[in-house]
Design an enzyme around this catalytic site. Structure first.
Site, PDB file in Angstrom:
ATOM      1  N   GLU A 250       6.727  -0.463   1.216  1.00  0.00           N
ATOM      2  CA  GLU A 250       8.051  -1.539   1.491  1.00  0.00           C
ATOM      3  C   GLU A 250       9.111  -1.497   1.530  1.00  0.00           C
ATOM      4  OE1 GLU A 250       4.918  -2.751   0.307  1.00  0.00           O
ATOM      5  OE2 GLU A 250       3.319  -3.150   1.847  1.00  0.00           O
TER       6      GLU A 250
ATOM      7  N   HIS B 292      -2.560 -12.990   0.881  1.00  0.00           N
ATOM      8  CA  HIS B 292      -2.247 -12.257   2.456  1.00  0.00           C
ATOM      9  C   HIS B 292      -2.235 -13.964   3.555  1.00  0.00           C
ATOM     10  CE1 HIS B 292      -3.881  -8.716   0.776  1.00  0.00           C
ATOM     11  NE2 HIS B 292      -3.403  -8.573   1.551  1.00  0.00           N
TER      12      HIS B 292
END
Lengths: 370, 322, 337
Positions: free
Chosen positions: C70, C139
Site C-alpha cells: 500500500e 477490517h
C-alpha cells in the site's frame, strides 16, 4: 342507489404506478360526496395530486387512513346510503381485505427503451397495441416522457403510443445541434424513420407544441393531427424567469419555486418531481443542451419562432388545450388562432394540463384520434 | 557520448551555484535571518548535477530534506528558491512550503520532502505517468542513506521492478542519517539490496562529477529504453550539519576538513578540466564571480521581499471548488 | 430508470470515466486478479468484484494489479496524479491506511499548499469501510473522520447506488485528492441509476425526508437507517427531516444549519467512534452557530468507543441501528414521546 355499497379504491396514475400514499382526506365519515368532488390527496413516487370521487354517495367508512401507503386497487373508502347497516359495511370491508390481491405483482409497467436514429439516441416509452394510427407525445422544455404519465395509457387504446425524450432531455442524446425548434423537429423525424412510423397523431406540450406546429408546417405528410397543450410558437412572450431558474438552480429548495410556476396548485409538485429534474440536469451534457435550446428558442427573452400566422394555411387538424392560469406561456396566445382550431381553456389550471387536468386533456386528445 | 565545452561550463556553473547558494543560506541562517530550519547540500554538488544533466522537462525527480541542490540541478529558479527559504510571497511556493518543500512541477521537480522516504513512491508515480502516456520520461528518486532503510523505499524498489518502470533510485550516502552513521544503520549493502530486487546497481564516488555523470547516463538510458529501474549508490560528504545549528560533534576530528582538502567536488572538477585542457581557469573564475554576484543579489532581494499576508493563508488548499 | 447495485454503479462510473479520459487508470490489490498466475485472468475484479470486467475491456496497461504494497502504490498514485494521470487507487479496506497514510495526508493532500498552489493532484482513492460484515477489528472501521480532519483532502460517503455513481464520477473528475468510502454492506443494495454519466457536486447535502420536528443528519449507510427510522416515526406522528451530507469534506454547513433551525432538534447518526467524529463535529457546529434555536439537546447516535468486535452477538450491538435512531429522536422530542 338504495342498498348498494360503492367502493373507492386507490387509482392507477400512470403506467408504472403500483402503490400510492393517501396524504390527507378532505372528507370525513358521514359526509355525502358527489362524483368529481375532491375527496383526498394522493402521493405516488412520481406525483402528488387530488383525487376526485368516482362515485356518489355517503361516506360510511374511511378504510385507508391518512399517511398509509396501499397498492393500486386497494380500498380507500366505502359509500352507501343509510339503508345499509353498519354490520354490512363492516362485512363488506372485511371481505375486501380478505380477498384483495395485488394486481400484476412485480410488474412495474412498461420500461422506456432507446433507439439509435440519424439524430442520435432517442429514448421513448411505448404503450398500447393495435392498428390505429400511432400517437407521438412530445414533451416541453426540460421535460421527458414522464410528462405524459397521467394520460399516455388513456390515449393508447387500439394503437401504439410513443412518449419520446427530445434531444438534450431525459435519456436521449444530449447533442442538440443548433437547439432550435427545427433541430428538434428533425430529431422527431429521425425517430419516426428509425421506428418505421410513416404518420402519427401528435400531442405536444409547450416547446413540444411548437415542434408539432413545425411538423405540420414542414412535414404535413407525417402528421395526422396535432393536439397542442399550452404550446410554444404562437406568440412572443415566455416567462424567462422560469427558463433561467430552471436551468440555473441545482438544489431542491431553490429549484422548487420555479417548478411551482408550472402549476396552479403548488402541492402538485412532489419532492420526487423536483429530484427527478435535478437528476436529469446532472447528466453529462444536459445543462449545455438546455442552454443551447434556451438561447436558440427564446433568444433575447422572446420566442424565436412564431407560427400563429401560418396556422391558417396548415392542412393538419389542430386542437389546443390551455390552462387559464398558465404562468409560463400566456393563454392569450390562443386568441389569435383561426376558428378552425378548437381551444379548450381550463380554469384553475397552470402550464401542465396533462398533469393538472388529465381527464379533460385526454378528452381533447381523443377527439383528434377519431 | 561526450560532454561538450558548453556542457562542462553549465555543469560547473550549477555546482558553483549550489555551493554559493548553500554557503549564503548558512551565513544568513547563522545571522538569524532565516526562519525554521534548513538542511544544506554543500559538498554533494557533483551528485545532483551529474545526474540531472541527463534529464529534461519530461523527467521528474523527488528529493529529500536536503533538497536545495536537487532543485537547482533540475532547473528551479534560484531567486524564487531564496525567496521561499526566507518565507516570502514571491518564493517559488509563495512562502508556504519553505526549505523542506521547495518544488516546481513545471521543471519536473516534485518537491523536497519533509518525510524521510516520502519520495520513492511518488517517483514510481511519475514513472508510471511517463510509461502510460508514453512521454519517454524517466523519474529519479534521491534518497539519503537514512531513507534507504524506510519501508516505502523498499516497496518502491519492488513496485518499480514488477511494473518495469522507468525509474532510477539514487542513494546519496553521506555517511550519516542525522547523527547516526550509515556504517551502523544500514544492514547489508545498498548494492546487495538492489540485487535482491533484481536491479542493477552502480557504486560511484559522489565527489567525482565525471564518475557520477557516466553512471547516471547508463541508468537513465536503461530506464528510457524500457529496461526498468536501477540504483546508484553515491558516496559523498556533506560539509554542514544535518540541519543548520547541528554542532556535528558525532563526526570524527578533521573529517570534514580532510574531505574539503582532498575530495571537494568543485576542486576535483576544476583540476580535471584544466589538466585535460577542456576549460581554462579563467572560464571558471568568471563563473565564480558571476555566480557570487547572482547569489548576493538573490539574498538582498529576498530579504527585502514582501511577506505573504493573511489573505494568502487559506488559498491553495484545494484546486477545485470547496 | 434502470435498477443497478451499488457495485454495478461504481463499476459503471469507472468504466465511463476510463472511456472518457485516457488519463484515468485504476490500480490496487487484485482489482483484476490473477496477475502472473497460470489460471484465470480477471479472476477477482477486486475482493468484492466491484471492478470485475474492466481489465478485459481496458487492458492491463490501465488496470494495474499491484503487489500487496500500500505504501508504494498509494504513493505511486499520488505521484502519478501530480504528473498527469488521473489514478483511481483502491485501498482495499480503509483499515489499511495505517501502512500508507503518509502518502495520503503528508504528500497528496499537501502538494497544492506546500507548492504554493502550483500542484494539481487529481487522485481518487476508493476504500471499503464499515461494520456488520463479521470482519472484526482490522477490517470494519469507519475512519472517515481521520481523513476529514486533513485540509487538502475531500471525503465522500455515497449512501446508495445513485449516489455512488455520481459521487465517484465527480471524484475522478475532481482536481483534488478525494477519498470515496464504500460501505461493504451496501454492494448488493439496488437502486435507480441512469445509464449516462453524471456528477453529484461535493458539499451539497441531500435532504431525503422533509419534516417539522427533528433533523437527522446521517452519513453513508446510516442514511438508510435514518430514512427507515423517519418513516417509522412518521406513523407515530413525529415528522423528521433527514440530511445526507454526502461529503464530510467539504461539509454542507448551510443545509445542516437551515434544516436544524426549522425543526429546532438535531440527531446526528455516525457509524464512527464517538470521539472527534462527524457527530461531535456537527453538534459543535450547530451549538456554536444556532444555540438559541435549539429546543432540545442535540443527540448523537454513534458506535461505542471500542474496536469493532467479531462475534455477531457483539457486532450487532456495536453498529448503530434503526431502533437507536428512533430512541434518540424520541429523546430529542422530550416527555410523552
Amino acid at each position: 342507489m338504495s342498498g348498494v355499497i360503492g367502493e373507492i379504491v386507490m387509482p392507477k396514475w400512470g403506467l408504472a404506478m403500483q402503490e400510492g400514499m393517501l396524504a390527507a382526506w378532505s372528507v370525513k365519515e358521514g359526509d355525502t360526496v358527489g362524483k368529481g368532488q375532491e375527496i383526498c390527496d394522493i402521493e405516488t413516487s412520481k406525483i402528488a395530486n387530488v383525487f376526485e370521487s368516482p362515485v356518489d354517495g355517503k361516506v360510511r367508512r374511511l378504510v385507508t387512513g391518512a399517511g398509509e401507503t396501499v397498492p393500486v386497487g386497494y380500498l380507500l373508502a366505502v359509500v352507501a346510503d343509510d339503508s345499509v347497516s353498519d354490520a354490512d359495511i363492516e362485512a363488506h370491508v372485511a371481505h375486501f381485505k380478505e380477498t384483495f390481491v395485488v394486481e400484476d405483482g412485480g410488474d412495474s409497467g412498461p420500461v422506456p427503451e432507446t433507439v439509435d436514429t440519424a439524430s442520435g439516441r432517442i429514448r421513448y416509452l411505448a404503450a398500447g397495441e393495435g392498428d390505429g394510427v400511432p400517437v407521438i407525445l412530445v414533451h416541453g422544455f426540460g421535460g421527458d416522457y414522464l410528462s405524459w404519465l397521467m394520460v399516455q395509457a388513456d390515449v393508447s387504446q387500439g394503437r401504439r403510443s410513443y412518449a419520446i425524450d427530445l434531444p438534450g432531455h431525459g435519456g436521449s442524446t444530449k447533442e442538440v445541434g443548433h437547439g432550435n425548434v427545427g433541430a428538434l423537429t428533425n430529431a422527431v423525424c429521425s425517430f419516426m424513420d428509425a421506428m418505421k412510423i410513416d404518420k402519427a397523431h401528435f400531442v405536444g406540450h409547450s416547446l413540444g407544441g411548437a415542434v408539432c406546429l413545425d411538423m405540420a408546417r414542414n412535414h404535413p405528410e407525417k402528421i395526422e393531427s396535432g393536439t397542442l397543450i399550452a404550446p410554444a410558437g404562437l406568440g412572443p412572450e415566455i416567462n424567462m424567469d422560469y427558463i433561467d431558474g430552471f436551468i440555473r438552480e441545482k438544489r431542491a429548495r431553490k429549484l422548487r419555486p420555479y417548478l411551482e410556476l408550472l402549476v396552479n396548485e403548488p402541492s402538485l409538485i412532489s419532492s420526487e418531481m423536483v429530484e427527478e429534474v435535478i437528476r436529469y440536469k446532472r447528466l453529462d451534457g444536459a445543462e449545455a443542451a438546455l442552454n443551447t435550446i434556451a438561447s436558440a428558442c427564446f433568444q433575447g427573452g422572446h420566442q424565436t419562432l412564431e407560427m400563429v400566422e401560418r396556422v391558417q394555411r396548415m392542412k393538419t387538424p389542430l386542437n389546443v388545450v390551455w390552462g387559464e392560469n398558465d404562468r409560463i406561456l400566456p393563454v392569450a396566445h390562443a386568441d389569435g388562432l383561426p376558428d378552425t382550431v378548437p381551444v379548450t381553456r381550463l380554469a384553475d389550471t397552470g402550464h401542465l394540463p396533462q398533469m393538472e387536468r388529465p381527464g379533460e386533456t385526454v378528452e381533447a386528445i381523443r377527439a383528434m384520434l377519431g | 557520448m561526450q560532454l561538450s565545452r558548453n556542457d562542462l561550463l553549465a555543469a560547473y556553473r550549477k555546482m558553483r551555484l549550489i555551493r554559493e547558494f548553500e554557503d549564503a543560506v548558512h551565513e544568513e541562517f547563522s545571522a538569524g535571518n532565516i526562519p525554521g530550519f534548513v538542511h544544506l547540500y554543500a559538498g554533494e554538488e557533483a551528485s545532483g548535477v551529474g545526474i540531472c544533466m541527463h534529464l529534461d522537462d519530461r523527467d521528474a525527480i523527488a528529493s529529500t530534506h536536503r533538497g536545495h541542490g536537487h532543485c537547482i540541478a533540475k532547473g528551479c529558479d534560484e531567486r524564487g528558491m531564496m525567496f521561499e527559504i526566507f518565507g516570502k510571497k514571491d518564493g517559488l511556493c509563495g512562502g508556504k512550503g519553505g526549505s523542506m518543500h521547495i518544488a516546481d512541477l513545471s521543471v519536473g521537480m516534485m518537491g523536497a520532502n519533509g518525510i524521510v522516504g516520502g519520495g520513492p513512491p511518488l517517483i514510481c508515480g511519475a514513472a508510471l505517468t511517463a510509461k502510460t502516456l508514453k512521454t519517454g520520461g524517466v523519474a529519479v528518486a534521491f534518497v539519503g542513506d537514512g531513507a534507504s532503510n524506510q519501508g516505502t523505499t523498499f516497496e518502491s524498489y519492488n513496485l518499480a521492478k514488477v511494473w518495469n518502470l522507468p525509474a532510477v533510485f539514487v542513494v546519496e550516502d553521506n555517511g550519516y542519517a542525522e547523527s547516526t552513521a550509515s556504517v551502523w544503520s544500514v544492514g547489508g549493502s545498498q548494492a546487495a539490496r538492489a540485487a535482491g530486487f533484481g536491479m542493477p546497481c552502480t557504486e560511484v564516488d559522489g565527489h567525482d562529477f565525471f564518475a557520477v555523470w557516466e553512471a547516471a547516463r547508463e541508468a537513465i538510458e536503461r530506464a528510457r529504453n524500457g529496461e526498468g529501474p536501477s540504483m546508484l549508490h553515491v558516496r559523498l560528504n556533506r560539509y554542514y550539519g544535518h540541519f543548520e545549528g547541528d554542532a556535528i560533534s558525532y563526526k570524527g576530528e578533521g573529517e570534514i576538513e580532510r574531505v574539503k582538502a582532498e575530495k571537494d567536488a568543485l576542486m576535483l572538477f576544476r583540476n580535471r578540466v584544466i589538466e585535460t585542457s577542456l576549460l581554462d581557469a579563467g572560464d571558471m573564475d568568471a563563473i565564480d564571480r558571476e555566480v557570487k554576484e547572482r547569489i548576493v543579489q538573490c539574498v538582498t532581494e529576498a530579504k527585502a521581499g514582501a511577506s505573504p499576508t493573511e489573505a494568502d493563508l487559506l488559498t491553495d488548499v484545494y484546486t477545485s471548488a470547496y | 430508470m434502470p435498477k443497478k447495485s451499488y457495485r454495478q454503479a461504481i463499476n459503471e462510473a469507472i468504466r465511463q470515466e476510463m472511456a472518457r479520459d485516457e488519463r484515468v487508470i485504476i490500480m490496487g490489490e487484485d482489482i483484476s486478479g490473477g496477475m502472473g498466475a497460470p489460471g484465470e485472468q480477471d479472476a477477482w475484479g477486486g475482493p468484492m468484484g466491484v471492478t470485475k470486467g474492466i481489465m478485459p475491456d481496458f487492458s492491463r496497461d490501465r488496470v494495474l494489479d499491484t503487489p500487496i504494497t500500500e505504501s508504494a502504490f498509494i504513493g505511486c498514485a499520488a505521484g502519478a496524479a501530480a504528473t498527469g494521470l488521473r489514478p483511481v487507487a483502491e485501498l482495499m479496506f480503509v483499515d489499511f491506511m495505517g501502512v500508507c497514510f503518509d502518502q495520503i495526508f503528508n504528500q497528496a493532500a499537501k502538494f497544492k499548499y506546500m507548492f504554493g498552489g502550483k500542484a494539481v493532484t487529481p487522485l481518487t482513492i476508493r476504500t471499503m469501510y464499515g461494520a456488520g460484515f463479521r470482519a472484526a477489528s482490522q477490517h470494519s472501521q469507519c475512519l472517515y473522520p481521520l481523513f476529514t480532519h486533513i485540509p487538502g483532502l475531500k471525503v465522500a460517503l455515497p449512501s446508495n447506488p445513485y449516489e455512488a455513481k455520481g459521487l465517484l464520477t465527480q471524484a475522478i473528475r475532481d482536481d483534488d485528492p478525494v477519498i470515496v468510502f464504500e460501505h461493504k454492506a451496501m454492494y448488493d443494495d439496488e437502486g435507480e441509476v441512469p445509464d449516462e454519466a453524471y456528477t453529484i457536486p461535493f458539499g451539497e447535502a441531500n435532504v431525503t425526508r422533509e419534516g417539522d420536528d427533528v433533523t437527522i443528519v446521517a452519513f453513508g449507510r446510516m442514511v438508510n437507517f435514518a430514512n427507515e427510522a423517519a418513516d417509522n416515526l412518521e406513523k407515530a406522528g413525529i415528522s423528521c427531516t433527514v440530511v445526507d451530507p454526502r461529503t464530510t469534506s467539504p461539509l454542507d454547513r448551510d443545509t445542516i444549519l437551515e434544516t436544524t433551525e426549522e425543526t429546532g432538534r438535531l440527531v446526528v447518526v455516525d457509524e464512527a467512534h464517538p470521539r472527534c467524529n462527524m457527530a461531535s463535529d456537527i453538534v459543535g457546529l450547530v451549538s456554536q452557530e444556532m444555540f438559541g434555536a435549539l429546543k432540545a439537546a442535540p443527540q448523537m447516535v454513534t458506535a461505542p468507543h471500542c474496536p469493532v468486535p467479531f462475534s455477531p452477538a457483539l457486532e450487532d450491538i456495536y453498529v448503530p441501528g434503526v431502533a437507536r435512531i428512533e430512541a434518540a429522536v424520541r429523546q430529542a422530542m422530550g416527555k410523552g414521546h
